[in-house]
Motif scaffolding. Sequence first.
Motif, mmCIF file in Angstrom:
data_model
loop_
_atom_site.group_PDB
_atom_site.id
_atom_site.type_symbol
_atom_site.label_atom_id
_atom_site.label_comp_id
_atom_site.label_asym_id
_atom_site.label_seq_id
_atom_site.Cartn_x
_atom_site.Cartn_y
_atom_site.Cartn_z
ATOM 1 N N VAL A 1 11.703 6.478 4.222
ATOM 2 C CA VAL A 1 10.455 6.978 3.649
ATOM 3 C C VAL A 1 9.694 7.866 4.632
ATOM 4 N N GLY A 2 10.362 8.329 5.691
ATOM 5 C CA GLY A 2 9.664 9.142 6.696
ATOM 6 C C GLY A 2 9.135 10.435 6.107
ATOM 7 N N ARG A 3 10.023 11.225 5.496
ATOM 8 C CA ARG A 3 9.591 12.496 4.897
ATOM 9 C C ARG A 3 8.664 12.262 3.712
ATOM 10 N N TYR A 4 8.960 11.208 2.953
ATOM 11 C CA TYR A 4 8.127 10.885 1.798
ATOM 12 C C TYR A 4 6.678 10.654 2.229
ATOM 13 N N LYS A 5 6.477 9.919 3.329
ATOM 14 C CA LYS A 5 5.121 9.656 3.820
ATOM 15 C C LYS A 5 4.449 10.936 4.301
ATOM 16 N N MET B 1 -3.425 2.987 0.783
ATOM 17 C CA MET B 1 -2.138 2.330 1.009
ATOM 18 C C MET B 1 -1.052 3.088 0.261
ATOM 19 N N LEU B 2 0.117 3.224 0.928
ATOM 20 C CA LEU B 2 1.244 3.922 0.343
ATOM 21 C C LEU B 2 2.272 2.924 -0.158
ATOM 22 N N PHE B 3 2.983 3.283 -1.232
ATOM 23 C CA PHE B 3 3.976 2.414 -1.835
ATOM 24 C C PHE B 3 5.330 3.100 -1.854
ATOM 25 N N CYS B 4 6.374 2.311 -1.753
ATOM 26 C CA CYS B 4 7.752 2.838 -1.715
ATOM 27 C C CYS B 4 8.103 3.481 -3.053
ATOM 28 N N TYR B 5 8.717 4.638 -2.991
ATOM 29 C CA TYR B 5 9.117 5.347 -4.218
ATOM 30 C C TYR B 5 10.303 4.663 -4.888
ATOM 31 N N HIS B 6 11.025 3.787 -4.154
ATOM 32 C CA HIS B 6 12.240 3.169 -4.681
ATOM 33 C C HIS B 6 11.970 1.795 -5.293
ATOM 34 N N CYS B 7 11.265 0.943 -4.538
ATOM 35 C CA CYS B 7 11.036 -0.426 -5.027
ATOM 36 C C CYS B 7 9.578 -0.687 -5.390
ATOM 37 N N GLY B 8 8.656 0.188 -4.983
ATOM 38 C CA GLY B 8 7.250 0.024 -5.332
ATOM 39 C C GLY B 8 6.467 -0.887 -4.426
ATOM 40 N N MET B 9 7.094 -1.395 -3.370
ATOM 41 C CA MET B 9 6.391 -2.281 -2.439
ATOM 42 C C MET B 9 5.550 -1.472 -1.455
ATOM 43 N N ALA B 10 4.538 -2.150 -0.860
ATOM 44 C CA ALA B 10 3.664 -1.478 0.105
ATOM 45 C C ALA B 10 4.464 -1.107 1.355
ATOM 46 N N LEU B 11 4.162 0.077 1.912
ATOM 47 C CA LEU B 11 4.878 0.568 3.079
ATOM 48 C C LEU B 11 4.138 0.184 4.358
ATOM 49 N N SER B 12 4.914 -0.020 5.403
ATOM 50 C CA SER B 12 4.346 -0.298 6.713
ATOM 51 C C SER B 12 4.325 0.978 7.547
ATOM 52 N N GLU B 13 4.086 0.840 8.841
ATOM 53 C CA GLU B 13 4.052 2.008 9.718
ATOM 54 C C GLU B 13 5.447 2.543 10.039
ATOM 55 N N LYS B 14 6.498 1.789 9.713
ATOM 56 C CA LYS B 14 7.858 2.193 10.025
ATOM 57 C C LYS B 14 8.308 3.319 9.092
ATOM 58 N N SER B 15 9.407 3.995 9.521
ATOM 59 C CA SER B 15 9.927 5.117 8.755
ATOM 60 C C SER B 15 10.889 4.695 7.665
ATOM 61 N N TYR B 16 10.977 3.401 7.400
ATOM 62 C CA TYR B 16 11.821 2.875 6.332
ATOM 63 C C TYR B 16 11.064 1.749 5.635
#
Length: 466
Positions: A24-28, A1-16
């Motif tokens: 978070v598109g490039r980040y992912k 599972m990937l987490f947001c670099y800004h808020c730390g919440m779990a990321l979904s399949e979306k690019s934000y």
Amino acid sequence: MLFCYHCGMALSEKSYCTSCGASVGRYKKILYMSNNYYNRGLAKAQIRDLTGAAEDLRQSLKLYKRNTQARNLLGLVYFEMGETINAMAEWILSQHFQPDKNIATDYIETLKTNVVLLDTINSSIKKYNQALNLCKQGNLDVAKITLKRVVSINPRLISAHLLLALVLMNEEDYAAAKKELILVRRIDRGNITAALYMRMADENLNTDSKKKTNKKENAVTIQSGNDIIIQPNTRKENTFFNIFLNVFIGLVIGLLVGWFVLGPIRVKLQKTDENKELSRAYEEINLKNTKIEELNQLNQNLTSQYESLKDQVNAYEGANGAFEGYKYLMMAVKEYSKGEAADKNVIAEYLEKVDDNGSDKLKETEFLEVYNILKEFIGESVADTYYENGYNAFRQEDYVTALENFKKAIEYNSENVEAHYYLACTYLANKDYDNAKYYFNVVMNLAPDTELGNKASNYIAEIDAN
């Protein structure tokens, strides 16, 4: 599972990020690429291609330095290759990025508690450095003995095996060199340097076997009962001249015409013997000339090979040349790992020794990061200690000691206004007006509307007036 670099919440399949809205598109993509390189490194490590695994894991960390799984595995690869200092650096960085639930903590604790293993590693590295210096000085016999001791107490130190193989190849002991290279390949199947040396050893061994085969072909084997007799094949084909001479001598003997014939025959036989001796002399001269040419060619080859080996030995200096600096850095790390019980002044002393041994030798990014992390950790506390020592020396009019301590205080905390102010006062007491004015200006910039700022302004006015 990937987490947001800004808020730390779990990321979904979306690019934000669905929580904070960050892109978070490039980040992912970067995280996926980093994990891909980690998986490749893991696969190579499982088949003992340690060199290839290290390259992929370093690439993974270039993309995402907080990939603790890749960093921990890279530390294990380094440790398996005998590079314990590099392994410790990776685990310490991993522990810094992920303090909790990190297996790197167990690795570090295991090394710290195993005193015998640490002593063995330190001893092997010191002896390896001694052998390296002996090679550079041309004392290869002692270097070979030292390297054999190193590989006996630390069989995983690949650099020692490779250097020993070079020394053995320089002595033309290619079979022994090949054994060392086989040991290297067992540890690291993908070691390119070992593969290159192995090819050189095989080529020279094949040349020696061809020479032995040619010698066997020039011999004649005779079976006598259960014994085998080997004689040189010196049989020569009869020439027309030898046949004619034999027939002529037989006719002369057969005719027996008298003693008047024996005289010319004796002279002729004597001349024939002289011709044979002269022919043998010419053959010996030709053989010696050929031998001289072969020796000259061999000398040129050995000279070329020596230069090549010398360059390769110099290439081994690398990170080992900064061993003293690394040693004090690791001692600082050991103190840092004590957590709240760590003595920051002790860490500062070790870092000063690193500076004395040339902190510019810490070229690897990992060691620079460790160095900077330690410096940031002890910054304010050590700066306050240096400031107090400098202030006490200033009050006692010991301006040399005060100057050194105030400089150190500023080095560890560049925003310490009091340290800047009293450093300027120390320069003023030494009548170094240029430096005094410079640091008074720094005080005015850092604290323009304070008591120290106003005092600094008055001192600058007095210096300009004089």
